[in-house]
Design a protein around this motif. Sequence first.
Motif, PDB file in Angstrom:
ATOM      1  N   LYS A 193       6.397  13.486   2.841  1.00  0.00           N
ATOM      2  CA  LYS A 193       6.958  12.481   1.927  1.00  0.00           C
ATOM      3  C   LYS A 193       6.644  12.935   0.515  1.00  0.00           C
ATOM      4  O   LYS A 193       5.505  13.315   0.218  1.00  0.00           O
ATOM      5  CB  LYS A 193       6.352  11.113   2.208  1.00  0.00           C
ATOM      6  N   VAL A 194       7.621  12.878  -0.358  1.00  0.00           N
ATOM      7  CA  VAL A 194       7.479  13.406  -1.714  1.00  0.00           C
ATOM      8  C   VAL A 194       7.321  12.244  -2.691  1.00  0.00           C
ATOM      9  O   VAL A 194       8.127  11.299  -2.696  1.00  0.00           O
ATOM     10  CB  VAL A 194       8.696  14.278  -2.102  1.00  0.00           C
ATOM     11  N   VAL A 240      -0.891   3.898   0.767  1.00  0.00           N
ATOM     12  CA  VAL A 240      -1.610   4.037   2.036  1.00  0.00           C
ATOM     13  C   VAL A 240      -0.821   4.917   2.995  1.00  0.00           C
ATOM     14  O   VAL A 240      -1.389   5.779   3.687  1.00  0.00           O
ATOM     15  CB  VAL A 240      -1.889   2.647   2.644  1.00  0.00           C
ATOM     16  N   ASN A 241       0.490   4.714   3.043  1.00  0.00           N
ATOM     17  CA  ASN A 241       1.313   5.559   3.924  1.00  0.00           C
ATOM     18  C   ASN A 241       1.290   7.021   3.486  1.00  0.00           C
ATOM     19  O   ASN A 241       1.283   7.933   4.330  1.00  0.00           O
ATOM     20  CB  ASN A 241       2.752   5.030   3.941  1.00  0.00           C
ATOM     21  N   ALA A 261      -2.246   1.116   8.760  1.00  0.00           N
ATOM     22  CA  ALA A 261      -2.260   2.475   8.218  1.00  0.00           C
ATOM     23  C   ALA A 261      -3.689   2.931   7.928  1.00  0.00           C
ATOM     24  O   ALA A 261      -4.049   4.093   8.166  1.00  0.00           O
ATOM     25  CB  ALA A 261      -1.402   2.544   6.956  1.00  0.00           C
ATOM     26  N   ALA A 262      -4.525   2.002   7.406  1.00  0.00           N
ATOM     27  CA  ALA A 262      -5.918   2.347   7.129  1.00  0.00           C
ATOM     28  C   ALA A 262      -6.662   2.674   8.426  1.00  0.00           C
ATOM     29  O   ALA A 262      -7.528   3.568   8.444  1.00  0.00           O
ATOM     30  CB  ALA A 262      -6.603   1.196   6.400  1.00  0.00           C
ATOM     31  N   THR A 263      -6.330   1.989   9.500  1.00  0.00           N
ATOM     32  CA  THR A 263      -6.946   2.293  10.796  1.00  0.00           C
ATOM     33  C   THR A 263      -6.593   3.694  11.257  1.00  0.00           C
ATOM     34  O   THR A 263      -7.446   4.431  11.790  1.00  0.00           O
ATOM     35  CB  THR A 263      -6.502   1.253  11.842  1.00  0.00           C
ATOM     36  N   GLN A 321      -6.019   3.194  -7.452  1.00  0.00           N
ATOM     37  CA  GLN A 321      -4.863   2.317  -7.286  1.00  0.00           C
ATOM     38  C   GLN A 321      -4.900   1.584  -5.946  1.00  0.00           C
ATOM     39  O   GLN A 321      -4.472   0.435  -5.845  1.00  0.00           O
ATOM     40  CB  GLN A 321      -3.566   3.131  -7.396  1.00  0.00           C
ATOM     41  N   LEU A 322      -5.421   2.253  -4.916  1.00  0.00           N
ATOM     42  CA  LEU A 322      -5.485   1.605  -3.601  1.00  0.00           C
ATOM     43  C   LEU A 322      -6.418   0.408  -3.605  1.00  0.00           C
ATOM     44  O   LEU A 322      -6.143  -0.608  -2.966  1.00  0.00           O
ATOM     45  CB  LEU A 322      -5.953   2.616  -2.543  1.00  0.00           C
TER      46      LEU A 322
END
Length: 594
Positions: free
Chosen positions: A9-10, A93-94, A141-143, A78-79
């Motif tokens: 992913k860009v 996160v992704n 996603a964090a998992t 930022q997260l």
Amino acid sequence: MTDTRRRVKVYTLNEDRQWDDRGTGHVSSGYVERLKGMSLLVRAESDGSLLLESKINPNTAYQKQQEDEKFLTDLFAQLTDEATDEEKRQELVNFLKEFCAFSQTLQPQNRDAFFKTLSNMGILPALEVILGMDDSQVRSAATDIFSYLVEYNPSMVREFVMQEAQQNDDVSKKLTEQKITSKDILLINLIIEHMICDTDPELGGAVQLMGLLRTLVDPENMLATANKTEKTEFLGFFYKHCMHVLTAPLLANTTEDKPSKDDFQTAQLLALVLELLTFCVEHHTYHIKNYIINKDILRRVLVLMASKHAFLALCALRFKRKIIGLKDEFYNRYIMKSFLFEPVVKAFLNNGSRYNLMNSAIIEMFEFIRVEDIKSLTAHVIENYWKALEDVDYVQTFKGLKLRFEQQRERQDNPKLDSMRSILRNHRYRRDARTLEDEEEMWFNTDEDDIEDGEAVVSPSDKTKNDDDIMDPISKFMERKKLKESEEKEVLLKTNLSGRQSPSFKLSLSSGTKTNLTSQSSAASLPGSPGSPGSPGSPGSPGSVPKTTSQTAAITTKGGLVGLVDYPDDDDDDDEDEDKEDTLPLSKKAKFES
């Protein structure tokens, strides 16, 4: 051009230092004529358009460590920033998730450097903040990111959570001095809470988190050095700070004689908790034993035997079976003191004669106790539950347990009997053939004078036989002794009459007669009897006649005469061999002829 395509992913950093999503595509590397060098190319997976084209050279930003650190610092900031938009946070996160997934394609050395950089930049504290958010997609996603870290290096995660616990302890101590309370939020406890609170009906996320927890508490992947033992330190931390969180749903649902909530999702969750506790019983000997006994965990687990869900009842039974399989007397005393076989026996009786997995699993547990001869549990089961189990006759397990119990009681009542059996068991061995030959030769070389009159002669090889005869009652032993003495008297009678045990003699008694022979000396003193010193038939006597002539002699009996006839032999050599045999003692000669 070499095609090394990977799906990526860009993102691009805009003027406001925010990340813009350019789309998903496939990355490849190759020589680009326009750029005069090796370049990275990313083409969109939807239409094949060029999303990124960048020449690889030392001045590129991703080649510089300082730029990497600045990039990751901005990303984690930022997260974790509460002001960050939820949609933006989800994209970040992704991106981090796919970034970690892409690292799986790197060489081991590069992958190590990648995860070390993430750790140094603070990925674990960032994940702790993200997992505490309400967005389920962000937590999912964090998992996944956390699973990459655990699979790569569980020791790194364990070290972080222990340092975090130490810092929280220090903070709590200061707050306590200031009379301020605080709630410790540990990363590993967040993982446990997400497992317990999974809203998925199939508990897909809970299963994934349970697997991660099992990896973290597995002693097989814990390091041990001369100055530090990770197993001791981490397990001490886990049972102090985390185990109560893991067992909370179990304790809350087993306050009565049956589960408080018995719906399918709750049963699935409790089954996962029991699976992890069973793993701990198998791999954590000291810590889990203290926790189970002090918290009375087994009693609570066996309440689940009354669940309407068979899989949950079997999980509870497997937990107890794992404990019994350890054959630990601390566990056994705990089970007997609390009468923890009662829920199992009730479940067995309620199941009836149905042949199913529950029936087989319970019988297998009792069969294990019988085969392994666990004396304390055998006595406890028979003394307390035999009346409920004595009618079960389609298997011999319970009757076998009763037999074990009776044998155990017999040994307790007669300790000498048990000690004798142990002595016999310890002295059973296979003797060497050469030893037997040497002992027999020594026995034949023994002088006749060394053997007293009336002494039973037993070969050394027979001394270790007939172990079971020693254990017979005294009455049977006396009967055998009398029978043996009567046989010996009969042999002595025949020997005294004939002078030697030879088939050429024939003893005939008239009916109703009774021979008046009392001892060997009285028989030998009769005149004219063969074998007496002065008899004509005795070899070497002055009046002996040649062996070719037949000899007759008469012995006076109470009821008549007994005639003895000696028939001549055809071969003198045979007579010489027999004469040699006569020189042996009677008991040795019988042994020799046999």
